[in-house]
Design a protein around this motif. Structure first.
Motif, PDB file in Angstrom:
ATOM      1  N   TYR A 141       2.477  -6.709  -3.256  1.00 23.77           N
ATOM      2  CA  TYR A 141       1.791  -6.567  -4.418  1.00 23.77           C
ATOM      3  C   TYR A 141       1.477  -5.235  -4.440  1.00 23.77           C
ATOM      4  O   TYR A 141       1.498  -4.696  -5.571  1.00 23.77           O
ATOM      5  CB  TYR A 141       0.370  -7.321  -4.171  1.00 23.77           C
ATOM      6  CG  TYR A 141      -0.440  -7.222  -5.552  1.00 23.77           C
ATOM      7  CD1 TYR A 141      -0.127  -8.018  -6.494  1.00 23.77           C
ATOM      8  CD2 TYR A 141      -1.388  -6.448  -5.546  1.00 23.77           C
ATOM      9  CE1 TYR A 141      -0.838  -8.154  -7.809  1.00 23.77           C
ATOM     10  CE2 TYR A 141      -2.155  -6.314  -6.607  1.00 23.77           C
ATOM     11  CZ  TYR A 141      -1.899  -7.155  -7.913  1.00 23.77           C
ATOM     12  OH  TYR A 141      -2.412  -7.214  -9.154  1.00 23.77           O
ATOM     13  N   SER A 148       4.506  -3.688  -6.018  1.00 23.22           N
ATOM     14  CA  SER A 148       4.699  -4.057  -7.293  1.00 23.22           C
ATOM     15  C   SER A 148       3.631  -3.284  -8.329  1.00 23.22           C
ATOM     16  O   SER A 148       3.984  -2.714  -9.362  1.00 23.22           O
ATOM     17  CB  SER A 148       4.652  -5.479  -7.501  1.00 23.22           C
ATOM     18  OG  SER A 148       4.670  -5.994  -8.824  1.00 23.22           O
ATOM     19  N   PHE A 149       2.702  -3.372  -7.711  1.00 25.59           N
ATOM     20  CA  PHE A 149       1.382  -2.658  -8.479  1.00 25.59           C
ATOM     21  C   PHE A 149       1.737  -1.370  -8.604  1.00 25.59           C
ATOM     22  O   PHE A 149       1.575  -0.550  -9.830  1.00 25.59           O
ATOM     23  CB  PHE A 149       0.034  -2.858  -7.765  1.00 25.59           C
ATOM     24  CG  PHE A 149      -1.191  -2.319  -8.615  1.00 25.59           C
ATOM     25  CD1 PHE A 149      -1.744  -3.150  -9.316  1.00 25.59           C
ATOM     26  CD2 PHE A 149      -1.530  -1.097  -8.177  1.00 25.59           C
ATOM     27  CE1 PHE A 149      -2.661  -2.798 -10.123  1.00 25.59           C
ATOM     28  CE2 PHE A 149      -2.753  -0.737  -8.927  1.00 25.59           C
ATOM     29  CZ  PHE A 149      -3.315  -1.559  -9.885  1.00 25.59           C
ATOM     30  N   ASN A 186       4.456  -0.548 -11.184  1.00 25.68           N
ATOM     31  CA  ASN A 186       3.802  -0.992 -12.661  1.00 25.68           C
ATOM     32  C   ASN A 186       2.847   0.387 -12.976  1.00 25.68           C
ATOM     33  O   ASN A 186       2.814   0.677 -14.164  1.00 25.68           O
ATOM     34  CB  ASN A 186       2.861  -2.097 -12.699  1.00 25.68           C
ATOM     35  CG  ASN A 186       3.710  -3.417 -12.710  1.00 25.68           C
ATOM     36  OD1 ASN A 186       4.678  -3.385 -12.887  1.00 25.68           O
ATOM     37  ND2 ASN A 186       3.149  -4.330 -12.074  1.00 25.68           N
ATOM     38  N   SER A 244       5.226  -7.089 -14.651  1.00 34.49           N
ATOM     39  CA  SER A 244       4.366  -7.648 -13.733  1.00 34.49           C
ATOM     40  C   SER A 244       4.881  -9.321 -13.218  1.00 34.49           C
ATOM     41  O   SER A 244       5.047  -9.466 -12.212  1.00 34.49           O
ATOM     42  CB  SER A 244       3.162  -7.522 -13.786  1.00 34.49           C
ATOM     43  OG  SER A 244       2.292  -7.927 -13.031  1.00 34.49           O
ATOM     44  N   GLN A 277       6.016 -10.418  -9.592  1.00 36.94           N
ATOM     45  CA  GLN A 277       5.118 -11.175  -9.011  1.00 36.94           C
ATOM     46  C   GLN A 277       5.638 -12.677  -8.655  1.00 36.94           C
ATOM     47  O   GLN A 277       5.617 -13.172  -7.355  1.00 36.94           O
ATOM     48  CB  GLN A 277       3.606 -11.627  -9.724  1.00 36.94           C
ATOM     49  CG  GLN A 277       2.883 -10.359 -10.029  1.00 36.94           C
ATOM     50  CD  GLN A 277       2.720  -9.435  -8.841  1.00 36.94           C
ATOM     51  OE1 GLN A 277       2.568  -9.935  -7.842  1.00 36.94           O
ATOM     52  NE2 GLN A 277       2.552  -8.156  -9.383  1.00 36.94           N
TER      53      GLN A 277
END
Length: 159
Positions: free
Chosen positions: A103, A106-107, A110, A144, A148
Motif C-alpha cells: 500500500y 502504491s500510495f 499515486n 489506485s 489496490q
C-alpha cells in the motif's frame, strides 16, 4: 467498527448490484469518502494553513499546492489503508505487513503522479490549484483501484 461500516455500505448497495460487484461498490464508497477527506484537508491546508504562500522549512520550500498535497496525504494514507484492508479487500490472504508495504508503494506512486500532475497543471498551464487537484483526483482514483486490487490486496492463489 469495520462491520458497522460494511453494513452501512451494504445497505446502500442493492441499486448498484446490476452495474458493479460489491467489492467495487465498497471501494468506490470508501475511496470516495477518503478522497473527500483528502480534498477537504487539501483545501484547508492550501487556503488556511499555508495561506496560498510557499512553506519554508530549513533548507527548502514547498509551493502552497504541494505543501497542501503532502499535508492531506499524510492523513489519508492511514485512513485509506485501514478502509481498504478491513472493509474493501477483506478476501486478501496476504499478510498485513506485506499489504501495508505494498500500500505504501502504491500510495507513493499515486502521490508522485499527483505531484507531477499538479506541477504541470498549476505551474505550466497556470490552472487554479483547487481545480487542478480535482482533475488529478479523477486520474489517481483509476490508477489506485487497479494497483489496490491487483497488487496491494490481491488474493494469493493457493499452490
Amino acid at each position: 467498527m469495520q462491520n458497522r461500516i460494511a453494513a452501512i455500505l451494504d445497505f446502500f448497495y442493492p441499486p448498484f448490484r446490476r452495474i458493479m460487484p460489491l467489492q467495487t461498490f465498497r471501494y468506490a464508497a470508501c475511496g470516495g469518502g477518503n478522497t473527500l477527506l483528502g480534498f477537504a484537508l487539501y483545501y484547508i491546508g492550501f487556503e488556511y494553513i499555508f495561506n496560498r504562500e510557499n512553506f519554508h522549512f530549513g533548507f527548502s520550500a514547498f509551493k502552497p499546492h504541494n505543501a497542501a498535497l503532502f499535508f492531506s496525504s499524510s492523513v489519508i494514507f492511514f485512513s485509506g489503508f485501514l478502509l481498504n484492508k478491513y472493509v474493501v479487500f477483506i478476501g486478501s490472504n496476504l499478510r498485513g505487513r506485506i499489504q501495508l508495504f505494498r500500500y505504501f508503494l502504491s500510495f507513493t506512486l499515486n502521490l508522485i503522479l499527483n505531484y507531477f500532475m499538479l506541477k504541470l497543471l498549476v505551474e505550466y498551464f497556470h490552472a487554479d490549484a483547487i481545480l487542478s487537484q480535482v482533475i488529478t483526483i479523477v486520474v489517481i482514483i483509476s490508477v489506485s483501484y487497479i494497483t489496490q486490487k491487483y497488487f496491494t490486496f490481491r488474493v494469493k492463489r493457493e499452490a
